[in-house]
Design a protein around this motif. Structure first.
Motif, short mmCIF file in Angstrom:
data_model
loop_
_atom_site.label_atom_id
_atom_site.label_comp_id
_atom_site.label_asym_id
_atom_site.label_seq_id
_atom_site.Cartn_x
_atom_site.Cartn_y
_atom_site.Cartn_z
N ARG A 155 0.82 -1.20 0.00
CA ARG A 155 0.00 0.00 0.00
C ARG A 155 0.86 1.26 0.00
NH1 ARG A 155 -2.48 0.28 4.95
NH2 ARG A 155 -1.05 -1.31 5.73
N HIS A 156 2.01 1.18 0.61
CA HIS A 156 2.90 2.34 0.75
C HIS A 156 4.08 2.19 -0.23
CE1 HIS A 156 0.69 3.38 4.39
NE2 HIS A 156 0.85 2.11 4.78
N VAL A 157 4.00 2.92 -1.33
CA VAL A 157 5.00 2.77 -2.40
C VAL A 157 5.65 4.09 -2.77
CG1 VAL A 157 5.38 1.90 -4.75
CG2 VAL A 157 3.66 0.83 -3.31
N ALA A 158 5.04 5.20 -2.40
CA ALA A 158 5.52 6.52 -2.84
C ALA A 158 6.98 6.75 -2.46
CB ALA A 158 4.65 7.63 -2.26
N HIS A 159 7.37 6.31 -1.27
CA HIS A 159 8.76 6.54 -0.84
C HIS A 159 9.75 5.80 -1.75
CE1 HIS A 159 7.93 2.64 1.01
NE2 HIS A 159 9.24 2.48 1.14
N ILE A 160 9.34 4.65 -2.29
CA ILE A 160 10.21 3.90 -3.20
C ILE A 160 10.44 4.72 -4.47
CG2 ILE A 160 10.49 1.77 -4.53
CD1 ILE A 160 8.68 0.39 -2.49
N CYS A 161 9.38 5.32 -4.99
CA CYS A 161 9.50 6.16 -6.18
C CYS A 161 10.37 7.39 -5.91
CB CYS A 161 8.11 6.60 -6.65
SG CYS A 161 7.03 5.24 -7.14
N ILE A 162 10.23 7.95 -4.73
CA ILE A 162 11.02 9.13 -4.37
C ILE A 162 12.51 8.79 -4.34
CG2 ILE A 162 11.54 10.75 -2.49
CD1 ILE A 162 8.50 10.62 -1.82
N PHE A 163 12.87 7.71 -3.68
CA PHE A 163 14.28 7.30 -3.63
C PHE A 163 14.77 6.88 -5.00
CE2 PHE A 163 13.64 7.30 0.92
CZ PHE A 163 14.90 7.58 1.43
N PHE A 164 13.89 6.32 -5.81
CA PHE A 164 14.26 5.98 -7.19
C PHE A 164 14.67 7.24 -7.95
CE2 PHE A 164 13.51 5.10 -11.65
CZ PHE A 164 13.94 3.79 -11.82
N ILE A 165 13.90 8.32 -7.79
CA ILE A 165 14.25 9.59 -8.43
C ILE A 165 15.59 10.09 -7.89
CG2 ILE A 165 13.60 12.01 -8.71
CD1 ILE A 165 10.67 11.11 -8.69
N PHE A 166 15.78 10.01 -6.58
CA PHE A 166 17.04 10.45 -5.98
C PHE A 166 18.24 9.76 -6.63
CE2 PHE A 166 15.07 11.38 -1.50
CZ PHE A 166 14.43 12.50 -2.03
N LEU A 167 18.18 8.43 -6.68
CA LEU A 167 19.36 7.65 -7.05
C LEU A 167 19.46 7.35 -8.54
CD1 LEU A 167 19.38 5.15 -4.05
CD2 LEU A 167 21.15 6.83 -4.58
N VAL A 168 18.41 6.80 -9.13
CA VAL A 168 18.49 6.35 -10.52
C VAL A 168 18.34 7.51 -11.49
CG1 VAL A 168 17.55 4.76 -12.23
CG2 VAL A 168 17.56 4.11 -9.81
N SER A 169 17.43 8.43 -11.19
CA SER A 169 17.17 9.54 -12.10
C SER A 169 18.16 10.69 -11.95
CB SER A 169 15.75 10.07 -11.89
OG SER A 169 14.79 9.07 -12.12
N ASN A 170 19.01 10.64 -10.93
CA ASN A 170 19.93 11.76 -10.70
C ASN A 170 21.32 11.33 -10.24
OD1 ASN A 170 18.25 14.49 -10.90
ND2 ASN A 170 16.91 12.97 -9.97
N ILE A 171 21.47 11.00 -8.97
CA ILE A 171 22.79 10.79 -8.37
C ILE A 171 23.59 9.72 -9.12
CG2 ILE A 171 23.98 9.97 -6.30
CD1 ILE A 171 21.75 11.31 -4.65
N GLY A 172 22.92 8.66 -9.55
CA GLY A 172 23.63 7.56 -10.20
C GLY A 172 24.30 7.93 -11.51
N GLY A 173 23.89 9.01 -12.15
CA GLY A 173 24.41 9.36 -13.47
C GLY A 173 25.70 10.15 -13.48
N LEU A 174 26.49 10.07 -12.40
CA LEU A 174 27.65 10.95 -12.26
C LEU A 174 28.91 10.48 -12.97
CD1 LEU A 174 28.73 13.52 -10.74
CD2 LEU A 174 29.40 11.98 -8.88
N LEU A 175 29.01 9.22 -13.33
CA LEU A 175 30.31 8.65 -13.66
C LEU A 175 30.76 8.79 -15.12
CD1 LEU A 175 30.30 5.40 -11.50
CD2 LEU A 175 31.23 7.65 -10.96
N THR A 176 29.84 9.03 -16.03
CA THR A 176 30.24 9.19 -17.44
C THR A 176 29.38 10.28 -18.09
OG1 THR A 176 28.67 7.71 -18.57
CG2 THR A 176 30.59 6.68 -17.51
N PRO A 177 29.85 10.84 -19.21
CA PRO A 177 29.03 11.80 -19.96
C PRO A 177 27.73 11.20 -20.47
CG PRO A 177 31.33 11.98 -20.60
CD PRO A 177 31.21 10.75 -19.74
N LEU A 178 27.65 9.87 -20.53
CA LEU A 178 26.40 9.22 -20.91
C LEU A 178 25.34 9.38 -19.83
CD1 LEU A 178 27.72 5.81 -22.29
CD2 LEU A 178 26.40 7.45 -23.60
N GLY A 179 25.79 9.59 -18.59
CA GLY A 179 24.89 9.53 -17.46
C GLY A 179 23.87 10.63 -17.38
N ASP A 180 24.31 11.88 -17.46
CA ASP A 180 23.41 13.00 -17.23
C ASP A 180 23.70 14.10 -18.25
OD1 ASP A 180 21.24 13.36 -15.53
OD2 ASP A 180 22.28 14.82 -14.30
N PRO A 181 22.68 14.80 -18.73
CA PRO A 181 22.89 15.83 -19.75
C PRO A 181 23.97 16.86 -19.44
CG PRO A 181 20.56 15.39 -19.53
CD PRO A 181 21.24 14.59 -18.46
#
Length: 440
Positions: A155-181
């Motif tokens: 029933r409680h899933v919103a926090h999973i989506c929030i952390f997904f945005i934190f890590l997969v949609s942002n922080i995780g893309g730091l290591l190569t020019p492919l990662g983030d615009p």
């Protein structure tokens, strides 16, 4: 002078490209007022969807065009070569994003296991790695749907989506020019492809700490589901079968990565061919299973066409007056870039401060450890600030809103704009403060 500095300080929230810019020196070829097109477009992207999302969804292209045309005419009348360069950068930029988006849309992950805390952590860690090598947009589009399916029993899933945005949609893309615009724009400006691997300590620290926080938070929410629901979910997991369909797209993803090491024009041709192969060889049902459409990349292409054209005057002004920003040490670059990346798109914000850092280096006579004219410590701070703090709001980075929309389509009640910010302030800001003391 005090009054002037005060007024310019007030402008920082509305016109990031003007930040303390001055025409006193008479060296800038563009008038100060010429940044109004860029400021107006960025503010439109940030504010209008919140005021009237339906209107914005219909007319955002016209807004972008209405601001890009006069800005383009101005640039042509003052410095034609600058417009040519920015058009070349835009084409490379949108071909990269488009190819990654199309290829990722053909990869389907099927998982019969249920979303336990450990499985969710594995998803987020895998996504953080993927984000650097297939882009935050690509990784987000590939992983968010199987993650939601795995947690359908909860029933409680919103926090999973929030952390997904934190890590997969942002922080995780730091290591190569492919990662983030932002990093890809840096690559187009001459930053070596492998240079971003020097940011690995920042990546490890942030990913580890945020994952640790998620583990604690998710365990709390699992208890709210009740023991019976949890045991039933485990019983329904079967053998935890894992399946990836559309694996041929990993070959096309490899083509995009290899393209970074070939000359311009050929690079873009290879990316376009890889995307074309993906469309041709991926069965249509797989894209339908991913609910794949071209609307997100179309919106990005239209808006960024306006952004690239309108930001030229700001870039040129900063080349002359960037040293007047008052930002002259790494931690200031980290937070200035990050705060503005939270509310404006992080890609142009990155370029703004990269240009400013060059000006600061010239004024301070810094001649060692330069990367494309920027002191390496400054460039690290700018890169990490732009990538990490794009996670602070829904509008900080392109994938954020995409993930929010997909979660809501799947019945998840996501927090409001300011509700999401409260999560970011509570979880990410302390992490960024510690990051400042350790690295900057």
């Amino acid at each position: 002078m005090k009054i002037k500095n005060l007024l310019l300080t007030l402008l920082i929230g509305l016109m990031p490209t003007v930040l303390f810019a001055s025409t006193e020196h008479g060296e800038a070829s563009f008038p100060l007022w010429s940044v109004v097109f860029f400021a107006a477009l960025i503010l439109s992207i940030a504010v209008l969807p919140l005021i009237n999302g339906e209107w914005w969804g219909k007319y955002y292209g016209y807004v972008s065009l209405a601001l890009a045309i006069p800005a383009g005419i101005l640039v042509l009348s003052i410095e034609k070569i600058a417009l040519l360069h920015v058009v070349e950068e835009y084409i490379s930029f949108i071909i990269l994003l488009g190819s990654l988006f199309v290829i990722a849309g053909g990869i389907v992950i099927r998982l019969s296991a249920q979303g336990t805390t450990w499985l969710n952590c594995a998803f987020l860690l895998t996504g953080s790695v993927f984000a650097s090598f297939m882009g935050t947009t690509g990784a987000s589009m590939v992983l968010i749907r199987p993650l939601l399916r795995a947690n359908k029993w909860r029933r409680h899933v919103a926090h999973i989506c929030i952390f997904f945005i934190f890590l997969v949609s942002n922080i995780g893309g730091l290591l190569t020019p492919l990662g983030d615009p932002p990093l890809f724009l840096g690559f187009l400006r001459g930053v070596p492809f492998t240079w971003t691997f020097r940011l690995l300590p920042n990546w490890i620290f942030a990913v580890f700490i945020v994952l640790l926080i998620f583990f604690v938070v998710d365990r709390i929410f699992v208890r709210k589901e009740g023991k019976e629901a949890y045991l039933n979910a485990l019983a329904d997991s079967g053998q935890g079968k894992f399946e990836i369909r559309g694996k041929i797209n990993f070959i096309f993803l490899g083509m995009v990565i290899v393209a970074f090491f070939v000359p311009p024009i050929i690079r873009e041709v290879v990316m376009v061919v890889a995307a074309g192969f993906s469309v041709y060889f991926t069965p249509v049902p797989l894209r339908e299973e991913n609910a794949f459409t071209y609307h997100p990349i179309k919106e990005v292409a239209i808006l960024f066409a306006g952004i690239f054209v309108t930001m030229v005057p700001a870039m040129k002004i900063l080349e002359v007056s960037g040293s007047e920003l008052g930002i002259d040490v790494p931690w200031k670059f980290f937070w200035a870039t990050g705060i503005l990346s939270s509310f404006l798109d992080n890609a142009p914000t990155y370029l703004v401060f990269m240009t400013a850092a060059k000006s600061v280096a010239q004024v301070q006579n810094i001649a060692q450890n330069l990367i494309v004219g920027v002191p390496e410590t400054f460039l690290k701070a700018i890169s990490v600030g732009a990538v990490f703090m794009g996670a602070n709001t829904y509008i900080g980075n392109g994938p954020n809103f995409m993930v929010k929309a997909i979660c809501e389509e799947n019945g998840v009640s996501m927090p409001s704009f300011f509700g999401y910010m409260m999560w970011a302030i509570a979880i990410l800001i302390p992490v960024f403060i510690v990051t400042t003391f350790i690295f900057f």
